[in-house]
Write an enzyme that holds these catalytic residues in place. Structure first.
Site, PDB file in Angstrom:
ATOM      1  N   SER A   1       0.782  -1.207   0.065  1.00 58.66           N
ATOM      2  CA  SER A   1       0.085  -0.115  -0.030  1.00 58.66           C
ATOM      3  C   SER A   1       0.784   1.143   0.194  1.00 58.66           C
ATOM      4  O   SER A   1       1.650   1.479   0.873  1.00 58.66           O
ATOM      5  CB  SER A   1      -0.918   0.228   1.312  1.00 58.66           C
ATOM      6  OG  SER A   1      -1.840  -0.992   1.109  1.00 58.66           O
TER       7      SER A   1
ATOM      8  N   HIS B   1      -3.160   0.505  -4.583  1.00 55.42           N
ATOM      9  CA  HIS B   1      -2.807  -0.776  -5.217  1.00 55.42           C
ATOM     10  C   HIS B   1      -3.053  -0.569  -6.711  1.00 55.42           C
ATOM     11  O   HIS B   1      -4.292  -0.537  -6.981  1.00 55.42           O
ATOM     12  CB  HIS B   1      -3.610  -2.079  -4.719  1.00 55.42           C
ATOM     13  CG  HIS B   1      -3.140  -2.125  -3.212  1.00 55.42           C
ATOM     14  ND1 HIS B   1      -2.186  -3.285  -3.127  1.00 55.42           N
ATOM     15  CD2 HIS B   1      -3.321  -1.740  -2.092  1.00 55.42           C
ATOM     16  CE1 HIS B   1      -1.757  -3.377  -1.784  1.00 55.42           C
ATOM     17  NE2 HIS B   1      -2.672  -2.274  -1.144  1.00 55.42           N
TER      18      HIS B   1
ATOM     19  N   HIS C   1      -5.460  -9.594  -1.609  1.00 57.63           N
ATOM     20  CA  HIS C   1      -5.404 -10.074  -0.245  1.00 57.63           C
ATOM     21  C   HIS C   1      -6.764 -10.845   0.101  1.00 57.63           C
ATOM     22  O   HIS C   1      -7.801 -11.093  -0.794  1.00 57.63           O
ATOM     23  CB  HIS C   1      -5.793  -8.822   0.408  1.00 57.63           C
ATOM     24  CG  HIS C   1      -5.007  -7.575   0.210  1.00 57.63           C
ATOM     25  ND1 HIS C   1      -5.172  -6.726  -0.923  1.00 57.63           N
ATOM     26  CD2 HIS C   1      -3.776  -7.085   0.942  1.00 57.63           C
ATOM     27  CE1 HIS C   1      -3.755  -5.830  -0.760  1.00 57.63           C
ATOM     28  NE2 HIS C   1      -3.299  -6.088   0.236  1.00 57.63           N
TER      29      HIS C   1
ATOM     30  N   TYR D   1      -8.552 -10.838   2.248  1.00 55.66           N
ATOM     31  CA  TYR D   1      -9.795  -9.965   2.882  1.00 55.66           C
ATOM     32  C   TYR D   1     -10.777  -9.528   1.786  1.00 55.66           C
ATOM     33  O   TYR D   1     -11.845  -9.230   1.996  1.00 55.66           O
ATOM     34  CB  TYR D   1      -9.537  -8.986   3.715  1.00 55.66           C
ATOM     35  CG  TYR D   1      -8.389  -7.681   3.064  1.00 55.66           C
ATOM     36  CD1 TYR D   1      -9.096  -6.938   2.100  1.00 55.66           C
ATOM     37  CD2 TYR D   1      -7.379  -7.363   3.573  1.00 55.66           C
ATOM     38  CE1 TYR D   1      -8.523  -5.792   1.713  1.00 55.66           C
ATOM     39  CE2 TYR D   1      -6.551  -6.455   3.033  1.00 55.66           C
ATOM     40  CZ  TYR D   1      -7.162  -5.735   2.112  1.00 55.66           C
ATOM     41  OH  TYR D   1      -6.451  -4.521   1.388  1.00 55.66           O
ATOM     42  N   GLU D   2     -10.100  -9.541   0.435  1.00 50.88           N
ATOM     43  CA  GLU D   2     -11.061  -9.133  -0.639  1.00 50.88           C
ATOM     44  C   GLU D   2     -12.128 -10.383  -1.098  1.00 50.88           C
ATOM     45  O   GLU D   2     -12.846 -10.245  -1.839  1.00 50.88           O
ATOM     46  CB  GLU D   2     -10.262  -8.969  -2.053  1.00 50.88           C
ATOM     47  CG  GLU D   2      -9.077  -7.665  -1.664  1.00 50.88           C
ATOM     48  CD  GLU D   2      -8.464  -7.420  -2.980  1.00 50.88           C
ATOM     49  OE1 GLU D   2      -8.960  -6.909  -4.209  1.00 50.88           O
ATOM     50  OE2 GLU D   2      -7.288  -7.747  -2.934  1.00 50.88           O
TER      51      GLU D   2
ATOM     52  N   ALA E   1       2.786  -2.240   4.132  1.00 47.20           N
ATOM     53  CA  ALA E   1       2.342  -1.113   4.999  1.00 47.20           C
ATOM     54  C   ALA E   1       1.981  -1.998   6.496  1.00 47.20           C
ATOM     55  O   ALA E   1       1.303  -3.057   6.268  1.00 47.20           O
ATOM     56  CB  ALA E   1       1.376  -0.417   4.575  1.00 47.20           C
TER      57      ALA E   1
ATOM     58  N   MET F   1      -1.982  -7.111   6.862  1.00 50.73           N
ATOM     59  CA  MET F   1      -3.056  -7.906   6.334  1.00 50.73           C
ATOM     60  C   MET F   1      -2.436  -8.645   5.183  1.00 50.73           C
ATOM     61  O   MET F   1      -3.297  -8.852   4.134  1.00 50.73           O
ATOM     62  CB  MET F   1      -4.083  -7.276   6.087  1.00 50.73           C
ATOM     63  CG  MET F   1      -4.840  -6.483   7.272  1.00 50.73           C
ATOM     64  SD  MET F   1      -6.180  -5.466   6.723  1.00 50.73           S
ATOM     65  CE  MET F   1      -6.309  -4.479   8.537  1.00 50.73           C
ATOM     66  N   SER F   2      -1.041  -8.852   4.856  1.00 57.84           N
ATOM     67  CA  SER F   2      -0.760  -9.247   3.609  1.00 57.84           C
ATOM     68  C   SER F   2       0.684  -9.967   4.022  1.00 57.84           C
ATOM     69  O   SER F   2       0.966 -10.614   4.860  1.00 57.84           O
ATOM     70  CB  SER F   2      -0.312  -8.193   2.528  1.00 57.84           C
ATOM     71  OG  SER F   2       0.581  -7.424   2.922  1.00 57.84           O
TER      72      SER F   2
ATOM     73  N   ASN G   1       1.772   3.556  10.930  1.00 59.80           N
ATOM     74  CA  ASN G   1       0.691   4.048  12.127  1.00 59.80           C
ATOM     75  C   ASN G   1       1.061   3.192  13.164  1.00 59.80           C
ATOM     76  O   ASN G   1       1.554   2.260  13.031  1.00 59.80           O
ATOM     77  CB  ASN G   1      -0.765   4.041  11.575  1.00 59.80           C
ATOM     78  CG  ASN G   1      -1.072   2.475  11.349  1.00 59.80           C
ATOM     79  OD1 ASN G   1      -0.815   2.074  10.051  1.00 59.80           O
ATOM     80  ND2 ASN G   1      -1.563   1.717  12.104  1.00 59.80           N
TER      81      ASN G   1
ATOM     82  N   HIS H   1      -7.030   4.253   6.277  1.00 60.36           N
ATOM     83  CA  HIS H   1      -6.350   3.950   5.087  1.00 60.36           C
ATOM     84  C   HIS H   1      -5.664   5.092   4.743  1.00 60.36           C
ATOM     85  O   HIS H   1      -4.452   4.969   3.935  1.00 60.36           O
ATOM     86  CB  HIS H   1      -7.007   3.117   4.013  1.00 60.36           C
ATOM     87  CG  HIS H   1      -6.468   2.567   2.944  1.00 60.36           C
ATOM     88  ND1 HIS H   1      -5.483   1.495   3.188  1.00 60.36           N
ATOM     89  CD2 HIS H   1      -6.192   2.789   1.521  1.00 60.36           C
ATOM     90  CE1 HIS H   1      -4.850   1.283   1.943  1.00 60.36           C
ATOM     91  NE2 HIS H   1      -5.308   1.961   1.197  1.00 60.36           N
TER      92      HIS H   1
END
Length: 283
Positions: free
Chosen positions: A29, A62, A84, A86-87, A114, A211-212, A235, A247
Site C-alpha cells: 500500500s 494498489h 488480499h 480480505y477481498e 504497510a 494484512m498481507s 501508523n 487507510h
C-alpha cells in the site's frame, strides 16, 4: 487453483515478457510508485492476465498491474499492488502470481508492505526488516494437493533469508537509513485490530501487524525461492497512538517514505540477486 489456470497464466506472460525475470518485487500500500523506476518496462493490468483474480473495485494504493523490466541491472517482475485474503479470494488465488513468476524463472522475492507498529518506540515512517512472521490469518495456500515442484512440508525456520537480511542491513548503513529487524503478524482483516488484539499480539512476540505478505512467502518457500521482506510502519497499532486508524494515513505515510524505501530496495536488489546466483553456482 486449477492446473489449467496457471498454465494459461504462464503461457500468456511468456509471450509478453521480453526476458525472464530473476526477481519478484511485491509492492504494498502506497509503495507502488517504485515500479515507475523499472527500465524497458512491459506493463500488464492484472485484469488482462488469465488466471489472475478479477477485482470488482480498485484499492487505493494498489495500481493492479504487473510491470516487468530491468531495475539496477536485474530482470524483475513487480506486482504493483497485490491480492488480499480480505477481498474474498482463496489463498491459492493470492499465491498464483508467485507460482506463475517462479515458473518463468524468478528465484528471489522482495516484498514490501504497510504495517501498524506494535513495538514500543516505533513511529510512523520507520522501516522494519522482517525477520520472522506469525500467521494469524489461519489460512495457508499450501493446503490441498501438492503442486508439482513444491515441498509438502517446507522448512520455515528462516522464512526471510538471513543472508539477504545481512545485505539489507549493510545497504541501510551505507545509505544511513534507519532499519530494525522485527516479527510481522499477519491478520486476516479487513477491519483494523482492536486494542485487546494488539496487546495479545505483543505478548506473542509481534513487532508489527498487517494484512498481507505471509501467503506469498509460504508458497515461495515451498517452491525454493528466497525472500526478503520490509515493512513500512505507517501508523501505531490500535490503542498505542490515541488516534483513529485510517487507510488515508497509511497512504500518506507510505508516500512520505517511499523514496527511502526505494533507495533501500535498489541498493539491495543487485546484491541479493548476485548472492543467489553465487550460491546456486556453488551447489
Amino acid at each position: 487453483m486449477h492446473a489449467a489456470s496457471i498454465h494459461d497464466t504462464v503461457a500468456f506472460l511468456r509471450e509478453r515478457f521480453t526476458r525472464a525475470p530473476h526477481a519478484v518485487l511485491v509492492l504494498g500500500s502506497g509503495l507502488g510508485e517504485m515500479a515507475n523506476d523499472i527500465e524497458d518496462a512491459v506493463r500488464i493490468p492484472f485484469s488482462d492476465i488469465p488466471g489472475f483474480p478479477r477485482r470488482t473495485q480498485e484499492l487505493a494504493g494498489h495500481a493492479g498491474q504487473l510491470v516487468a523490466g530491468r531495475l539496477e541491472g536485474v530482470e524483475v517482475a513487480a506486482m504493483q499492488g497485490r491480492f488480499h485474503l480480505y477481498e474474498g479470494w482463496q489463498p491459492a488465488d493470492v499465491a498464483l502470481p508467485v507460482r506463475a513468476l517462479s515458473a518463468l524463472g524468478a528465484e528471489t522475492m522482495l516484498l514490501t508492505n504497510a504495517a501498524g507498529g506494535i513495538r514500543p518506540g516505533f513511529q510512523p515512517g520507520d522501516l522494519m526488516l522482517m525477520a520472522d512472521h506469525i500467521n494469524m490469518m489461519f489460512r495457508n495456500p499450501l493446503i490441498g494437493q501438492t503442486v508439482p515442484g513444491e515441498e509438502r512440508f517446507p522448512d520455515m525456520s528462516d522464512p526471510y533469508d538471513s543472508g539477504f537480511r545481512r545485505i539489507a542491513e549493510e545497504v541501510a548503513r551505507e545509505l544511513r537509513i534507519p532499519l530494525v529487524q522485527g516479527v510481522y503478524a499477519a491478520m486476516l482483516g479487513p477491519s483494523y485490530e482492536t486494542p485487546a488484539e494488539i496487546r495479545m499480539l505483543a505478548r506473542l512476540g509481534a513487532d508489527a501487524v498487517g494484512m498481507s505478505t505471509v501467503p506469498e512467502v509460504l508458497v515461495a518457500r515451498a517452491i525454493g525461492m528466497k525472500c526478503l521482506g520490509i515493512s513500512c510502519i505507517t501508523n501505531l497499532a490500535a490503542g498505542l497512538g490515541g488516534e483513529r486508524l485510517s487507510h488515508d494515513e497509511v497512504m500518506e505515510v507510505g508516500a512520505r517514505v517511499r523514496h527511502r524505501l526505494a533507495a533501500l530496495v535498489r541498493g539491495v536488489l543487485p546484491r541479493v540477486a548476485g548472492l543467489n546466483r553465487a550460491s546456486e553456482a556453488a551447489e
